[in-house]
Scaffold this active site. Structure first.
Site, PDB file in Angstrom:
ATOM      1  N   THR A  44       0.810  -1.217   0.000  1.00 26.21           N
ATOM      2  CA  THR A  44       0.000   0.000   0.000  1.00 26.21           C
ATOM      3  C   THR A  44       0.844   1.268   0.000  1.00 26.21           C
ATOM      4  O   THR A  44       2.039   1.253   0.321  1.00 26.21           O
ATOM      5  CB  THR A  44      -0.936   0.024   1.223  1.00 26.21           C
ATOM      6  N   ASP A  45       0.178   2.367  -0.339  1.00 25.57           N
ATOM      7  CA  ASP A  45       0.808   3.683  -0.268  1.00 25.57           C
ATOM      8  C   ASP A  45       0.554   4.280   1.122  1.00 25.57           C
ATOM      9  O   ASP A  45      -0.011   3.611   1.996  1.00 25.57           O
ATOM     10  CB  ASP A  45       0.300   4.586  -1.391  1.00 25.57           C
ATOM     11  N   ALA A  46       0.895   5.527   1.299  1.00 30.20           N
ATOM     12  CA  ALA A  46       0.745   6.176   2.608  1.00 30.20           C
ATOM     13  C   ALA A  46      -0.705   6.246   3.061  1.00 30.20           C
ATOM     14  O   ALA A  46      -0.981   6.341   4.261  1.00 30.20           O
ATOM     15  CB  ALA A  46       1.347   7.581   2.566  1.00 30.20           C
ATOM     16  N   GLY A  47      -1.657   6.174   2.131  1.00 32.76           N
ATOM     17  CA  GLY A  47      -3.070   6.230   2.487  1.00 32.76           C
ATOM     18  C   GLY A  47      -3.689   4.870   2.743  1.00 32.76           C
ATOM     19  O   GLY A  47      -4.892   4.772   2.971  1.00 32.76           O
ATOM     20  N   VAL A  76      -3.897   2.458   0.548  1.00 29.35           N
ATOM     21  CA  VAL A  76      -4.474   1.959  -0.700  1.00 29.35           C
ATOM     22  C   VAL A  76      -3.411   1.164  -1.452  1.00 29.35           C
ATOM     23  O   VAL A  76      -2.253   1.581  -1.526  1.00 29.35           O
ATOM     24  CB  VAL A  76      -4.982   3.138  -1.570  1.00 29.35           C
TER      25      VAL A  76
END
Length: 143
Positions: free
Chosen positions: A16-19, A21
């Site tokens: 995932t990314d920082a959010g 997602v």
């Protein structure tokens, strides 16, 4: 052309990314792993193919459509199904579904990947080995 093979995967923090997602390129990784597991399910080892028959596979083209995001901890089911077989290539249709315990699964992503069969030494197209064609058609009533 063939029934879908289903491979389960969990969306981990590293995906995932920082959010939280799932990063868009990781869907391609999930699809690659599903194709590898599909071949294993058919009794085919890609390393053995390379060593014994001098065959490797390469992605020639890929197209994906992102419908909804997968997020951290989602249980995903990645499908792989052959939709076209040529002398030296396959087209694999993939779908990535979010699975729920109590709700209907949700389609997140779908796409097609064209796989070329290559001579491992020359990187030139070569026919799919009979071993692969036979394994693919063994359980396919349309063949």
């Amino acid at each position: 052309m063939s029934p879908a093979f289903v491979w389960p995967v969990r969306a981990y923090y590293e995906d995932t990314d920082a959010g939280g997602v799932v990063f868009y390129a990781n869907y391609l990784k999930y699809m690659e792993r599903a194709r590898t597991e599909w071949l294993r399910h058919l009794g085919i080892s890609q390393e053995r193919l390379r060593q014994e028959q001098g065959v490797i596979f390469a992605v020639r083209a890929a197209s994906l459509e992102y419908l909804r995001p997968a997020v951290l901890d989602d249980l995903l089911h990645v499908t792989a199904r052959v939709t076209d077989r040529r002398r030296a290539s396959l087209v694999i249709r993939h779908e990535i579904w979010r699975r729920y315990e109590t709700k209907t699964p949700e389609l997140l992503n779908h796409g097609e990947v064209k796989i070329a069969c290559l001579d491992a030494g020359k990187f030139a197209p070569r026919p799919l080995p009979d071993l692969i064609v036979d394994a693919m058609t063994a359980g396919d009533p349309e063949q």
